[in-house]
Design an enzyme around this catalytic site. Sequence first.
Site, PDB file in Angstrom:
ATOM      1  N   HIS A  52       0.819  -1.207   0.000  1.00  0.00           N
ATOM      2  CA  HIS A  52       0.000   0.000   0.000  1.00  0.00           C
ATOM      3  C   HIS A  52       0.859   1.265   0.000  1.00  0.00           C
ATOM      4  CE1 HIS A  52      -3.943   1.846   0.512  1.00  0.00           C
ATOM      5  NE2 HIS A  52      -3.417   2.677   1.377  1.00  0.00           N
ATOM      6  N   HIS A  99     -10.421   2.461  -0.859  1.00  0.00           N
ATOM      7  CA  HIS A  99     -10.629   2.057   0.533  1.00  0.00           C
ATOM      8  C   HIS A  99     -11.415   0.754   0.511  1.00  0.00           C
ATOM      9  CE1 HIS A  99     -10.196   4.225   4.611  1.00  0.00           C
ATOM     10  NE2 HIS A  99      -9.024   4.141   4.015  1.00  0.00           N
TER      11      HIS A  99
END
Length: 757
Positions: A52, A99
């Site tokens: 990430h 998300h």
Amino acid sequence: MAESILQAPDVDLDLALEHGLTEEEYEWILEELGRTPTFVELGIYSVMWSEHCSYKNSLALLKTLPNKGDQLLVAAGEENAGLVDIGEGLGVAFKIESHNHPSAVEPYQGAATGVGGIHRDIFTMGARPICALNSLRFGSLDEPRVRYLFDGVVRGIGDYGNSFGVPTVAGEVYFDEAYEGNPLVNAMSVGIVDTDKIASASADEAGCPVYIVGSSTGRDGIHGATFASEEISEESEEKRPSVQVGDPFQEKLLLEATLEALKEEVVAGIQDMGAAGITSSSFEMTASSGTGMDLHLDRVPVRESKMTPYEIMLSESQERMLIVCKKGREEELKAIFKKWDLNAKHVGEVTDTKRVRIFWNGDVVADLDPHHLAAGEGAPVYERETKEPTYLNETRTFDPTSIQDVTPETASDAFLTLLEAPNIASKRWVFEQYDTMVRTNTVVGPGPSDAAIVRVKGTDRGLAVKTDCNGRYVYLNPRRGAQIAVAEAARNVTCAGGKPMAITNCLNFGNPYKPEVYWTFEQAIRGMSDACTTLETPVTGGNVSLYNEHPEGAVFPTPTIGMLGVVDDVAEHSTTSAFQEDGDVLFLLSPDTWAHRDDIGGSEYLATLHGMTAGDAPYIDLEEERAVQNAMLTLIRDGIVQHAHDVSDGGLAIALAESAIHGQVGGQVDLGAVDDIRADAILFGEAQSRITFSTRANAAERVKEVLADIDGVSVRRIGEVGGANLKLTVSGSEYLDADVGAISDVYENAIPKRMNA
């Protein structure tokens, strides 16, 4: 190191593996440090080297994307968001992020904090957010769990965005069993900044004080970055503490305080605390500036008792920023944030040591080289094994003749079934939960347009914005599907009257360690590069979200495109997809080599009516696409276009129906003689590079004059607007005669009926 006083666990290989690091990566850390890392240092490495934050499995491919252009004010990845020059001393900051994993386990907060995080990326650039968009993917609405996720995500987006006071103006929602168990929630923000007042994520000058501003730090979101870098599983429900909790009212205060501090020129550098919180902001700022930083965690405002340095460094509590204050301006900075009732705590200093040192009550608990942790520098960069997926051997064998074609007698039922399909039906149930008009800049919002248009105050200009991607296409042909994702996003902006300028992207794929997944990712990157190069829409940055998998396999590969365009004159050139007036003449604009293709592969028609995801993605030639978009924009700027709508999901029949529904007026369409092409391909095939548009009757003859100097396009008169019904004739046979009011009911009520089931 004084870590023993914290009763931290002993660091070893097993603990490193628990933190998501590999054995090889742990050995690299030992070699770099010449010692065993402290527990805090291990946590820092685990988040900074997570997928990430580091893009370790994607960076090598991302560097191949076209990322240069005269319109770009900063290089891709250089700042918190992309920045495009739109003239008149103004820049547009825009970015899209995912998300997904948080929304899979806590849909409301996962989606809400996704909205908050992407807005912070924009206002840390000094830009005021003026609109938001989203791109959402879920499983089948027949499943109660999917309806729960869908409802929670939409409410989260709506509640946060509405309270924050930025309109949500556009987006897309798709449903497919491929997203069962792993929804995709991508949020985009767009803001305006004076080009001489752009803020930077820098920490250039040693001695400058460092402040944490905004909310207090809690235990929410700890290891959120590593959570986002692993597959969803049954254990994911236990990771709810990795999902952050947002407060839009606090974010609104933070926005105003931040912009005021930037305006007063007391800020030397600023970085949002997103993934990995204080860790990422401090290490990224110092790595990019070639400096160092000392941070005293015992000074950080916390909202929970007995928080450890490890927890404080890794917390992803929302609504926080790290600010490097200009020397001598500290009291002014504190006064601004106090006025807005926000924390502004002096927690450290920029140094010239090229080290980030973390202190706890005077003891050093971490001492690291930021370059060794930074993406593209010391962080690992991998090129994974690739293998063409075996499923393509089956999907490519699809024979359209195995499907019974529609007839004039059966076409109407097929049309109504498609119109009611959740992927095509009205998304009013979604966007009516959003405030689309706050701040009064929205010219065209969700619903009646291919892209939203937002006014740039103080100018005649507007921004045309859109998110787009058909994951089914990318699944069937990753390179071509990604080309289409860029092309269709640009086509939507063009149909709204905008000139496509640049893109941001959110690349949602499965586990990169699986060779078939990585092959798909690589091919999609190539497709994006093809299209962005041809259409001259460089990539300004974005987000990579991997490990989007569930027990049944990976999601459809979904490289979501966020397209930015500029409408030169909002009052004159803004265009919607709605039919306008009785008597308007309808046209079909396409490449000059064809107007229809005998192809139903990859279509919504094939998936909805025949339960098949098969065949190939629709054919596209990017030079032809460019010519069609140039032609459409030329017609709009000439002032003769009444409506424009691209032909996409559901094909020509659905495109015409949507224009009729949005305009609440019918039309008579005659496509003339079409030989040797299946009727379902003509009606519902999704051949690319096609746009329906209309002009007033007295301007119809001007169309060919305007397009006389544009090569490679064909424009055909196909009918006129008017009446209460939409009628469609092919080769002398009437395939459709539908009352606009009746089909509106089907279109508008499809999703509410499913949500109320």
